[in-house]
Design an enzyme around this catalytic site. Structure first.
Site, mmCIF file in Angstrom:
data_model
loop_
_atom_site.group_PDB
_atom_site.id
_atom_site.type_symbol
_atom_site.label_atom_id
_atom_site.label_comp_id
_atom_site.label_asym_id
_atom_site.label_seq_id
_atom_site.Cartn_x
_atom_site.Cartn_y
_atom_site.Cartn_z
ATOM 1 N N GLU A 178 105.845 -56.541 -82.994
ATOM 2 C CA GLU A 178 106.890 -55.969 -81.726
ATOM 3 C C GLU A 178 105.370 -57.057 -81.056
ATOM 4 O O GLU A 178 104.870 -56.607 -80.285
ATOM 5 C CB GLU A 178 106.687 -54.686 -81.038
ATOM 6 C CG GLU A 178 107.380 -54.103 -82.665
ATOM 7 C CD GLU A 178 108.864 -53.922 -82.243
ATOM 8 O OE1 GLU A 178 109.250 -54.669 -80.943
ATOM 9 O OE2 GLU A 178 110.142 -53.057 -83.268
ATOM 10 N N GLU A 232 105.023 -64.185 -69.205
ATOM 11 C CA GLU A 232 105.756 -62.907 -68.833
ATOM 12 C C GLU A 232 104.108 -62.182 -68.440
ATOM 13 O O GLU A 232 102.769 -62.489 -68.175
ATOM 14 C CB GLU A 232 104.862 -61.885 -70.425
ATOM 15 C CG GLU A 232 105.061 -60.393 -70.270
ATOM 16 C CD GLU A 232 104.857 -59.704 -71.598
ATOM 17 O OE1 GLU A 232 103.772 -60.232 -72.547
ATOM 18 O OE2 GLU A 232 105.633 -59.267 -72.058
ATOM 19 N N GLY A 288 100.071 -61.802 -82.227
ATOM 20 C CA GLY A 288 100.774 -61.594 -83.306
ATOM 21 C C GLY A 288 100.681 -62.924 -83.781
ATOM 22 O O GLY A 288 100.972 -62.731 -85.185
ATOM 23 N N CYS A 295 107.048 -54.685 -72.346
ATOM 24 C CA CYS A 295 107.088 -55.173 -73.363
ATOM 25 C C CYS A 295 109.219 -55.189 -72.551
ATOM 26 O O CYS A 295 109.320 -56.697 -72.967
ATOM 27 C CB CYS A 295 106.764 -55.555 -74.247
ATOM 28 S SG CYS A 295 107.951 -54.088 -75.318
ATOM 29 N N GLY A 314 101.736 -56.146 -79.305
ATOM 30 C CA GLY A 314 100.903 -56.681 -78.619
ATOM 31 C C GLY A 314 101.370 -57.800 -78.119
ATOM 32 O O GLY A 314 102.705 -57.601 -78.384
ATOM 33 N N SER A 315 100.039 -58.918 -78.054
ATOM 34 C CA SER A 315 100.948 -60.210 -77.536
ATOM 35 C C SER A 315 101.440 -60.398 -78.105
ATOM 36 O O SER A 315 100.736 -60.595 -79.566
ATOM 37 C CB SER A 315 99.537 -60.525 -76.549
ATOM 38 O OG SER A 315 98.960 -60.435 -77.968
ATOM 39 N N THR A 316 102.458 -62.318 -77.802
ATOM 40 C CA THR A 316 102.767 -62.897 -79.006
ATOM 41 C C THR A 316 101.399 -64.096 -79.905
ATOM 42 O O THR A 316 101.540 -63.796 -80.867
ATOM 43 C CB THR A 316 103.772 -64.085 -77.823
ATOM 44 O OG1 THR A 316 104.862 -62.825 -77.458
ATOM 45 C CG2 THR A 316 104.420 -64.719 -79.205
ATOM 46 N N GLU A 317 100.667 -64.443 -78.781
ATOM 47 C CA GLU A 317 99.338 -64.945 -79.103
ATOM 48 C C GLU A 317 99.123 -63.591 -80.490
ATOM 49 O O GLU A 317 98.972 -64.872 -81.353
ATOM 50 C CB GLU A 317 98.499 -65.362 -77.719
ATOM 51 C CG GLU A 317 97.210 -66.149 -77.699
ATOM 52 C CD GLU A 317 96.250 -65.580 -76.756
ATOM 53 O OE1 GLU A 317 97.032 -65.337 -75.922
ATOM 54 O OE2 GLU A 317 95.685 -66.672 -77.252
ATOM 55 N N LYS A 371 94.770 -48.836 -85.043
ATOM 56 C CA LYS A 371 93.002 -48.834 -84.278
ATOM 57 C C LYS A 371 93.868 -49.314 -83.006
ATOM 58 O O LYS A 371 94.462 -50.270 -82.812
ATOM 59 C CB LYS A 371 93.039 -50.490 -85.028
ATOM 60 C CG LYS A 371 91.899 -50.955 -84.096
ATOM 61 C CD LYS A 371 91.974 -52.451 -83.755
ATOM 62 C CE LYS A 371 91.980 -52.801 -82.847
ATOM 63 N NZ LYS A 371 91.753 -52.438 -81.394
#
Ligand code: TAP
Length: 453
Positions: free
Chosen positions: A227, A356, A210, A261, A205-208, A152
């Site tokens: 990641e 970030e 993730g 990143c 992608g983003s930590t959020e 995706k």
């Protein structure tokens, strides 16, 4: 419909049907059907199909690079380099099917040994900053290990992933092994995470997001590799080759317009050489050529979207704890342009030093001694990458061991090589991509005991 926008012009580049839950379910069904055949294919045959795929990407390098440059807004020279890496990644993992080795283990009454099994259908969810490159980091080891996949791409940048699916078929990857569905993450991504027949999610992608994927995957005990974001340090000691460090610093944070990143967005400079370093940095930043991604001259393109430019702008507000010290130039609209910007001196507690930014904004933070540098480098929830600049080899190794990050370079600003593991400490994620380590993430170890008495 998905309207794919070209960030350099704000024009519609292509319109596509928007995938949803039905399309994801159909893609998972196709991948499940294809799994037994792909898994059982002789390792040498699977290898030669992957070599053919690497060659096919190399043959179509220019077509894919132009598409990526236009859709993601990156300079064409960078996009070509990315397609070279995509081909190199498939070539590297094409060697793996015949080298998925196990162990033989001495035990009483028989023989024990291990084999590596593929997981099944793997869901790959990737972001918009390096669309096909990051997909390849997941596709190549997943396929080499015998898995089938549903990829995706980000809704903002689906074009190279969709084109790739056709390239893979043409190169001899069997129908159903590689499936691509373009659609929103909150619908298609989430369905992959929840789907009972998806064995693993590989996410960048983003930590959020993730965090929500890790939580969602818990319901079906899915394997997950993440990641995520970064706020990486670029540590410059007074004994470094300052000109080299200052010349390398801009590409370490302004490459891909800072939407990286691994961006070394916290430049930690030993206080005694701050002025000299800033003078050299100013020359380097002012010479960055920001412009049309398709121009051979361009070194930096636009940001990905208007909303993202607004977010990046919010960090450059002239506040006292993060004042603007250097501002490069950028074209006027249309296009989501943003001039490379350096904030200095930045308080380590300032928002620009902690969050970030994911744009072309560097923060310069002065430090006193080696311990101070290590403390500041680790003063973040992230731990993805970083650089250390010094002529003292022992110090370089001491500091590299002390920084809590997955990928470090000494006297260099590079992070990524096909043959070396890549991934984060702390809230930058878990699991490793690239190198031999990635194969661990796409296989299960099975232990078999054969009784001989
Ligand atoms: P995200 O918003 O996290 O999106 C990444 C992917 O996840 C996209 O395909 C997105 O789909 C999908 N997604 C969104 N919500 C989801 C959900 N609820 N469930 C499942 N999937 C979902 O990140 P971004 O803004 O595109 O990318 C920027 C971030 O990625 C930065 O934080 C950056 O550091 C990080 N990043 C990390 C790395 C590595 S290697 N660590 C590399 C690149 C980027 P849609 O966008 O289509 O909705």
């Amino acid at each position: 419909m998905i309207q794919v926008i070209e960030p350099a012009t704000e024009a519609v580049l292509e319109e596509l049907p928007r995938g949803g839950i039905e399309e994801i379910d159909a893609a998972v069904d196709r991948a499940r059907e294809a799994f037994p055949g792909w898994r059982a294919m002789a390792p040498g045959e699977r290898a030669s199909r992957l070599y053919a795929l690497a060659d096919a990407v190399a043959d179509r390098r220019e077509e894919l690079a132009v598409l990526e440059a236009r859709n993601a807004g990156k300079p064409i020279a960078d996009a070509r380099g990315e397609m070279d890496m995509v081909a190199a990644t498939f070539r590297y993992y094409a060697g793996a099917p015949e080298r998925l080795l196990g162990d033989t283990i001495p035990v009483a009454g028989g023989q024990a040994f291990t084999v590596r099994e593929p997981l099944g259908v793997v869901g790959l969810i990737v972001p918009w900053n390096f669309p096909l490159t990051i997909a390849a980091w997941k596709l190549a080891p997943a396929l080499a290990a015998g898995n089938t996949v549903v990829l995706k791409p980000a809704e903002l940048t689906p074009l190279t992933a969709l084109r790739f699916a056709r390239v893979a078929l043409d190169a001899g990857i069997p129908e159903g092994v590689v499936n691509v569905v373009a659609g929103p993450g909150s619908v298609c991504g989430q369905r992959l995470v929840e789907h009972p027949h998806v064995a693993k999610i590989a996410f960048t992608g983003s930590t959020e997001v993730g965090r929500s994927i890790a939580a969602g995957a818990a319901a079906t005990i899915k394997r997950v590799t993440l990641e995520l974001g970064g706020k990486s340090p670029n540590v410059v000691f007074a004994d470094a080759d300052l000109e080299a460090a200052a010349a390398a610093a801009p590409s370490a944070v302004f490459g891909n317009a800072g939407q990286d990143c691994c961006a070394r967005s916290r430049i930690l400079v030993q206080r005694s050489v701050l002025d000299r370093f800033m003078d050299a940095l100013e020359d380097a930043v002012e010479s960055i050529r920001v412009g049309d991604p398709l121009s051979e001259e361009s070194e930096m393109g636009p940001l990905i979207s208007a909303a993202h430019r607004e977010k990046v702008s919010s960090f450059v507000n002239g506040s006292g704890d993060a004042p603007v010290a250097i501002r490069g130039s950028a074209p006027d609209g249309p296009g989501y342009w943003f001039a490379p910007t350096v904030l200095c001196p930045v308080d380590p507690g300032a928002r620009a030093a902690r969050e970030e930014i994911f744009g072309p904004v560097a923060t310069v933070i002065p430090f006193g001694d080696e311990n101070d540098a290590i403390r500041l480098a680790n003063d973040t929830v992230y731990g993805l990458s970083g650089s250390i600049w010094t002529r003292d080899g022992a110090r370089a190794l001491r500091v590299a061991r002390a920084i809590d990050a997955g990928v470090l370079s000494i006297n260099s600003n590079t992070s990524v090589r096909v043959a070396t593991p890549f991934g984060g400490f702390k809230q930058s994620g878990y699991g490793r991509e690239l190198g031999p380590h990635a194969l661990d993430a796409y296989t299960e170890v099975k232990s078999i005991y054969y009784a001989t008495s």
